[in-house]
Motif scaffolding. Structure first.
Motif, PDB file in Angstrom:
ATOM      1  N   TYR A 133      -7.460 -10.630   5.845  1.00 45.24           N
ATOM      2  CA  TYR A 133      -7.449 -10.006   4.525  1.00 45.24           C
ATOM      3  C   TYR A 133      -8.100 -10.914   3.482  1.00 45.24           C
ATOM      4  O   TYR A 133      -7.936 -10.714   2.285  1.00 45.24           O
ATOM      5  CB  TYR A 133      -6.021  -9.666   4.088  1.00 45.24           C
ATOM      6  CG  TYR A 133      -5.343  -8.587   4.913  1.00 45.24           C
ATOM      7  CD1 TYR A 133      -5.856  -7.287   4.950  1.00 45.24           C
ATOM      8  CD2 TYR A 133      -4.181  -8.862   5.623  1.00 45.24           C
ATOM      9  CE1 TYR A 133      -5.224  -6.298   5.698  1.00 45.24           C
ATOM     10  CE2 TYR A 133      -3.542  -7.872   6.364  1.00 45.24           C
ATOM     11  CZ  TYR A 133      -4.070  -6.601   6.400  1.00 45.24           C
ATOM     12  OH  TYR A 133      -3.454  -5.616   7.126  1.00 45.24           O
ATOM     13  N   TYR A 169      -6.011   7.991   7.379  1.00 43.28           N
ATOM     14  CA  TYR A 169      -6.185   6.531   7.292  1.00 43.28           C
ATOM     15  C   TYR A 169      -7.676   6.201   7.181  1.00 43.28           C
ATOM     16  O   TYR A 169      -8.084   5.392   6.336  1.00 43.28           O
ATOM     17  CB  TYR A 169      -5.576   5.920   8.556  1.00 43.28           C
ATOM     18  CG  TYR A 169      -5.613   4.421   8.651  1.00 43.28           C
ATOM     19  CD1 TYR A 169      -4.856   3.614   7.810  1.00 43.28           C
ATOM     20  CD2 TYR A 169      -6.387   3.790   9.631  1.00 43.28           C
ATOM     21  CE1 TYR A 169      -4.876   2.230   7.934  1.00 43.28           C
ATOM     22  CE2 TYR A 169      -6.413   2.417   9.753  1.00 43.28           C
ATOM     23  CZ  TYR A 169      -5.657   1.638   8.904  1.00 43.28           C
ATOM     24  OH  TYR A 169      -5.679   0.272   9.030  1.00 43.28           O
ATOM     25  N   SER A 191      -1.101   0.374   8.193  1.00 45.23           N
ATOM     26  CA  SER A 191      -0.774   1.272   9.302  1.00 45.23           C
ATOM     27  C   SER A 191       0.572   0.997   9.954  1.00 45.23           C
ATOM     28  O   SER A 191       1.036   1.807  10.754  1.00 45.23           O
ATOM     29  CB  SER A 191      -1.863   1.185  10.369  1.00 45.23           C
ATOM     30  OG  SER A 191      -1.896  -0.116  10.910  1.00 45.23           O
ATOM     31  N   ASP A 212       2.714  -5.104  14.906  1.00 46.76           N
ATOM     32  CA  ASP A 212       1.483  -4.894  14.123  1.00 46.76           C
ATOM     33  C   ASP A 212       1.805  -4.963  12.621  1.00 46.76           C
ATOM     34  O   ASP A 212       1.089  -4.375  11.814  1.00 46.76           O
ATOM     35  CB  ASP A 212       0.829  -3.547  14.482  1.00 46.76           C
ATOM     36  CG  ASP A 212      -0.619  -3.419  13.976  1.00 46.76           C
ATOM     37  OD1 ASP A 212      -1.218  -4.441  13.615  1.00 46.76           O
ATOM     38  OD2 ASP A 212      -1.139  -2.288  13.942  1.00 46.76           O
ATOM     39  N   ARG A 227       0.833  -1.209   0.000  1.00 47.79           N
ATOM     40  CA  ARG A 227       0.000   0.000   0.000  1.00 47.79           C
ATOM     41  C   ARG A 227       0.868   1.259   0.000  1.00 47.79           C
ATOM     42  O   ARG A 227       0.549   2.262   0.657  1.00 47.79           O
ATOM     43  CB  ARG A 227      -0.966  -0.015   1.204  1.00 47.79           C
ATOM     44  CG  ARG A 227      -1.810  -1.299   1.282  1.00 47.79           C
ATOM     45  CD  ARG A 227      -3.283  -1.043   1.353  1.00 47.79           C
ATOM     46  NE  ARG A 227      -3.659  -0.418   2.599  1.00 47.79           N
ATOM     47  CZ  ARG A 227      -3.912  -1.058   3.742  1.00 47.79           C
ATOM     48  NH1 ARG A 227      -3.846  -2.381   3.791  1.00 47.79           N
ATOM     49  NH2 ARG A 227      -4.263  -0.398   4.819  1.00 47.79           N
TER      50      ARG A 227
HETATM   51  N1  DI6 Z   1      -5.522  -2.125  13.006  1.00 45.14           N
HETATM   52  C1  DI6 Z   1      -4.337  -2.071  12.432  1.00 45.14           C
HETATM   53  O1  DI6 Z   1      -3.439  -1.377  12.787  1.00 45.14           O
HETATM   54  C2  DI6 Z   1      -4.304  -3.037  11.337  1.00 45.14           C
HETATM   55  N2  DI6 Z   1      -5.561  -3.659  11.454  1.00 45.14           N
HETATM   56  C3  DI6 Z   1      -6.233  -3.086  12.418  1.00 45.14           C
HETATM   57  O2  DI6 Z   1      -7.345  -3.426  12.731  1.00 45.14           O
HETATM   58  C4  DI6 Z   1      -4.186  -2.306  10.033  1.00 45.14           C
HETATM   59  C5  DI6 Z   1      -4.554  -3.122   8.879  1.00 45.14           C
HETATM   60  C6  DI6 Z   1      -4.373  -2.410   7.565  1.00 45.14           C
HETATM   61  O3  DI6 Z   1      -4.387  -1.170   7.471  1.00 45.14           O
HETATM   62  O4  DI6 Z   1      -4.223  -3.159   6.584  1.00 45.14           O
END
Ligand code: DI6
Ligand code: FE
Length: 407
Positions: free
Chosen positions: A140, A90, A318, A313, A77
């Motif tokens: 996903y 976001y 993000s 994460d 992304r």
């Molecule tokens: N919070 C996040 O930080 C990731 N998923 C979520 O629930 C982000 C996932 C993404 O942006 O693809």
């Protein structure tokens, strides 16, 4: 069974309520896959035939644990990174059909083999810094076939790399485009079909859900967690990342293993977390990448002695972050955590967040011999520097994964 005796070591055992549990001039014995003794150099046990590894005062820690990742996905992304730098948020990108949903399209199109191959370099980056256990979420695929495909890839990564992987089912990560306006129907599909099938295939260690304005509301989130508990599965939740919907308190009341993100958690609600064994998982990578300014309520978490874990994460939106050492630095620099809290966050407290603290997360007799030898003398060095990897060798469950300097 093979024995290894580490001598002349500095041990960050993580034993005790706080701090590193530091022991200087120490030694540690591994028998088979377990730690069977640790103590002072002056009191070395009798060992016959053990391999002796002279650590020359290097630091030994438990293997690092990344307890929250989304490492299996298709595509990238980078375009959204550019859009955010031009001012889009976001949440705006997600509302316009980008964000998680765009990764869903790429993931659905990818074969199992492609997903595996794309995840490999990301995992290798984590492993190079001493990770021995990691959690991988689905989320996903957002339909039965593709969620199961993701979890199979996670299982295969564990097998082929000889890693400990916990697989979390995150079918309720976002609403897929084909269910637009029918979120409750999608939640029913998650509970009645997707989750039971994934569990039936032995692919689910825990169930996660994203409770947020751009994902599912509190009631929908609770429904998924209740279904998971009916199936006997441990639960966790993404909560209070962008707003306060009360998800942390709800999940903690249900005995969740962890509640993750927490920037928007009200400090007054922390007491209710403390009443459970739920771990607060903080994700400074997402805070940094999204240029968030609201800090999680660290002081209140500390005051109420809530166990705090840290994780990458790792995900394409993000937090495209693949370094737990960097996360430790961010926790100190951005969240004002101490280097000792940071190390606890990626070892013992991360083990708690996965429900594995009886087996891993500290250097302790009886625990798995997941051990990292670092080319540093003091544990604060791990959080202090950026861009240097001092990992000198890694043992996983009593086997050398990387003998590094001890060839
Ligand atoms: N919070 C996040 O930080 C990731 N998923 C979520 O629930 C982000 C996932 C993404 O942006 O693809
Ligand atoms: Fe996440």
């Amino acid at each position: 069974m093979s024995q290894t005796l580490f001598t002349n070591a500095t041990l960050a055992t993580l034993q005790g309520e706080t701090g590193y549990g530091l022991r200087q001039q120490a030694a540690l014995l591994v028998d088979g896959d377990r730690i069977t003794w640790l103590g002072d150099m002056a009191e070395l046990p009798e060992t016959e035939g053990a391999e002796i590894v002279d650590c020359q005062q290097r630091l030994l820690t438990p293997g690092l644990i990344d307890c929250h990742t989304h490492l299996v996905y298709g595509g990238d992304r980078a375009d959204e990174f550019e859009l955010r730098l031009e001012g889009a948020s976001y949440a705006e990108i997600a509302a316009q059909g980008g964000g998680i949903v765009s990764t869903v399209n790429a993931t659905r199109q990818a074969s199992e083999q492609q997903l595996f191959a794309e995840a490999l370099p990301r995992i290798r980056a984590l492993l190079a810094e001493g990770v021995t256990t990691l959690e991988i979420k689905s989320g996903y695929g957002l339909d039965t076939e593709n969620e199961i495909k993701m979890l199979r890839v996670a299982a295969r990564l564990a097998d082929e790399l000889g890693l400990r992987v916990r697989k979390s089912f995150l079918g309720a990560h976002a609403l897929p485009a084909e269910y637009e306006g029918r979120a409750d129907e999608y939640i029913a599909l998650v509970c009645e079909e997707m989750l039971p099938q994934a569990q039936h295939e032995g692919l689910v260690d825990a169930v996660d859900v994203f409770i947020e304005s751009i994902a599912f509301d509190l009631k929908q989130g609770e429904r998924v967690l209740a279904c998971a508990q009916d199936l006997g599965l441990p639960i966790k939740a993404h909560v209070e990342q962008l707003s306060d919907l009360g998800g942390a308190v709800m999940a903690a009341r249900r005995g969740a293993l962890s509640v993750d993100h927490l920037e928007y958690l009200n400090p007054e609600d922390v007491a209710q977390l403390a009443a459970s064994d739920t771990v607060a998982v903080l994700l400074p990578g997402a805070y940094y990448v999204l240029r968030e300014t609201r800090l999680p309520p660290i002081d209140a978490l500390r005051e109420h002695r809530v166990a705090i874990a840290l994780a990458t994460d790792a995900n394409p939106g993000s937090s495209p972050v693949h370094s737990l050492l960097l996360i430790m630095n961010m926790a100190c620099t951005l969240f004002r955590m101490t280097p000792a809290e940071a190390l606890r966050g990626v070892t013992l407290n991360a083990a708690k967040a996965l429900g594995l603290a009886d087996d891993i997360g500290s250097l302790e007799c009886g625990k798995q011999a997941d051990i990292v030898i670092w080319d540093v003398a003091r544990p604060a060095m791990l959080s202090y520097r950026l861009g240097i990897n001092p990992c000198a060798a890694v043992m996983q469950a009593g086997n050398w994964r990387d003998r590094g300097v001890f060839q």
